[in-house]
Design an enzyme around this catalytic site. Structure first.
Site, PDB file in Angstrom:
ATOM      1  N   SER A   1       0.861  -1.249   0.045  1.00 57.85           N
ATOM      2  CA  SER A   1      -0.040   0.123   0.100  1.00 57.85           C
ATOM      3  C   SER A   1       0.899   1.337  -0.070  1.00 57.85           C
ATOM      4  O   SER A   1       0.191   2.343  -0.366  1.00 57.85           O
ATOM      5  CB  SER A   1      -1.093   0.016   1.323  1.00 57.85           C
ATOM      6  OG  SER A   1      -0.198   0.102   2.399  1.00 57.85           O
TER       7      SER A   1
ATOM      8  N   LYS B   1     -12.411  -0.563   1.130  1.00 53.15           N
ATOM      9  CA  LYS B   1     -11.736   0.328   0.180  1.00 53.15           C
ATOM     10  C   LYS B   1     -12.565   0.141  -1.053  1.00 53.15           C
ATOM     11  O   LYS B   1     -13.617   0.883  -1.374  1.00 53.15           O
ATOM     12  CB  LYS B   1     -10.334  -0.336  -0.063  1.00 53.15           C
ATOM     13  CG  LYS B   1      -9.521  -0.335   1.253  1.00 53.15           C
ATOM     14  CD  LYS B   1      -7.876  -0.568   1.089  1.00 53.15           C
ATOM     15  CE  LYS B   1      -7.094  -0.400   2.402  1.00 53.15           C
ATOM     16  NZ  LYS B   1      -7.658  -0.408   3.502  1.00 53.15           N
TER      17      LYS B   1
ATOM     18  N   HIS C   1      -5.831  -4.121  -1.377  1.00 51.90           N
ATOM     19  CA  HIS C   1      -5.479  -2.965  -2.265  1.00 51.90           C
ATOM     20  C   HIS C   1      -5.582  -3.533  -3.757  1.00 51.90           C
ATOM     21  O   HIS C   1      -5.238  -2.646  -4.732  1.00 51.90           O
ATOM     22  CB  HIS C   1      -4.291  -2.266  -1.982  1.00 51.90           C
ATOM     23  CG  HIS C   1      -4.303  -1.421  -0.842  1.00 51.90           C
ATOM     24  ND1 HIS C   1      -4.851  -0.020  -0.914  1.00 51.90           N
ATOM     25  CD2 HIS C   1      -4.111  -1.720   0.478  1.00 51.90           C
ATOM     26  CE1 HIS C   1      -4.748   0.381   0.509  1.00 51.90           C
ATOM     27  NE2 HIS C   1      -4.218  -0.374   1.225  1.00 51.90           N
TER      28      HIS C   1
END
Length: 397
Positions: free
Chosen positions: A186, A245, A214
């Protein structure tokens, strides 16, 4: 007693500030979106948001919001219970089944967050007869989860397959071995070489676990993450991830894995057994998110275009952007204080970003981590680049 402690804590906070490492929290008075309203901590008013994990722009998507409102009426606000007592509704089972199908795994178990998911895996599956082999740049939740178990700990340099093989050779006497890696790192936007990792796992009889927080939703041909990107969906044993996310941006996490792994987690994983169930409104809205992802590639394509444009334009302007194709585009600054000041100057120019410095990243590698979203327009991206150029000039660079 606390008077003495207070002085020590105040001194530590002063040291953090003097080092330029203090992390202020800006207050937002609007929904999470490509543009947000800052109500405190710098320049008040509407600014472009280039630091959220809102990759697909779903945090305020009308269909997701509508699904959440409907779910409140149908399922209520919260469960007030853990899953095995009276905290399981149909909507939880539906989401677990859908995630299993989406990720190509046999079963899935929901957690309050991916931090909890990573905290609950290692202690459940491994003991002092086993070994866990972790990438050096793995997320803090993986590091903390490993600390909770009694397995021997091995670490390999980031994405270094020769070092991984050396650690596999050094742990051949272990009963079980688990290789664990972030799918996307990340702070850098780098993608783990999962095909090579799976090849080594096969050669040395190890399992593979990937935290794909991610990546799931937008990486890979159909958004199923880094295992799909590398063509190893059937070779990864455990996938952890988040609903906070790309998959809507609220909260919640999951472990998708082999059937027996999930069954044991339901029986012995402490963060699962002793935490309240995921709020039903999040579970229901997440089903709508999966519907949106499976119906159309528009959001993924828009995100990819915005990412390519930003990376290209910033490179043209002479900024040091770490190479790659991921929507995380780190603009390297080096000095922590300078990165923090640059973030302040950008906010003054209507672009909301954050400077990252130690201990989040190594000393001397401070950066502005820009995160692109499908919600950004081409004009938004160009405005951000122009703001970087202007802020750099104001900084005297």
């Amino acid at each position: 007693m606390f008077d003495n402690v207070r002085d020590d804590l105040a001194a530590t906070l002063d040291e953090i500030r003097e080092a330029g490492l203090f992390k202020p929290e800006r207050v937002i008075g609007s929904p999470q979106s490509a543009a947000v309203t800052v109500t405190g901590g710098g320049r008040p008013g509407e600014v472009l948001n280039f630091c959220a994990n809102n990759y697909l722009g779903l945090a305020d998507h009308p269909a997701v919001v509508a699904a959440a409102k409907e779910a409140l009426d149908r399922w209520g606000y919260g469960m007030a219970s853990v899953r095995f007592i009276c905290g399981t509704q149909d909507v939880h089972k539906q989401l677990e089944e859908r995630l299993s199908q989406f990720l190509g795994q046999e079963d899935t178990v929901l957690y309050s967050s991916c931090f909890d998911a990573n905290g609950g895996v290692f202690e459940t599956l491994l003991d002092d007869r086993d070994a866990v082999i972790s990438d050096a740049l793995n997320h803090a939740s993986i590091i903390d989860g490993i600390r909770l178990c009694k397995a021997r700990r091995h670490r390999y340099a980031n994405r270094d397959m020769a070092d991984l093989e050396a650690q596999l050779k050094a742990s051949q006497d272990a009963r079980r071995r688990l290789i664990v890696t972030d799918g996307v790192f990340s702070m850098d936007g780098y993608i783990a070489p999962l095909r090579e990792i799976c090849d080594l796992a096969d050669r040395y009889d190890a399992m593979v676990m990937v935290d794909d927080s991610h990546a799931v939703g937008f990486v890979g041909p159909t958004g199923r993450g880094t295992p799909e990107l590398h063509g190893v969906m059937d070779r990864v044993d455990i996938i952890t991830g988040t609903l906070g996310k790309a998959l809507g941006g609220a909260s919640g996490g999951y472990v998708a894995a082999r059937r027996e792994v999930v069954a044991l987690l339901r029986q012995r994983s402490r963060p699962y057994l002793f935490s309240n169930s995921l709020a039903p409104v999040i579970a229901a809205a997440s089903l709508t998110v999966l519907d949106l992802l499976e119906r159309s590639a528009d959001l993924r394509e828009r995100l990819a275009a915005n990412t390519k444009l930003f990376r290209s334009r910033m490179t043209d302007e002479g900024f040091d952007v770490l190479p790659g194709e991921h929507a995380i585009a780190p603009v390297m600054i080096g000095d922590a204080a300078k990165a923090g000041r640059l973030a302040e100057l950008l906010l003054e120019r209507g672009v909301y970003v954050i400077g990252f410095s130690y201990p989040v990243v190594p000393h001397g590698q401070a950066r502005i981590r820009v995160q692109l979203s499908a919600a950004h327009s081409t004009a938004d991206v160009e405005r951000a680049v122009a703001a970087f150029v202007d802020a750099r000039a104001a900084l005297g660079e």
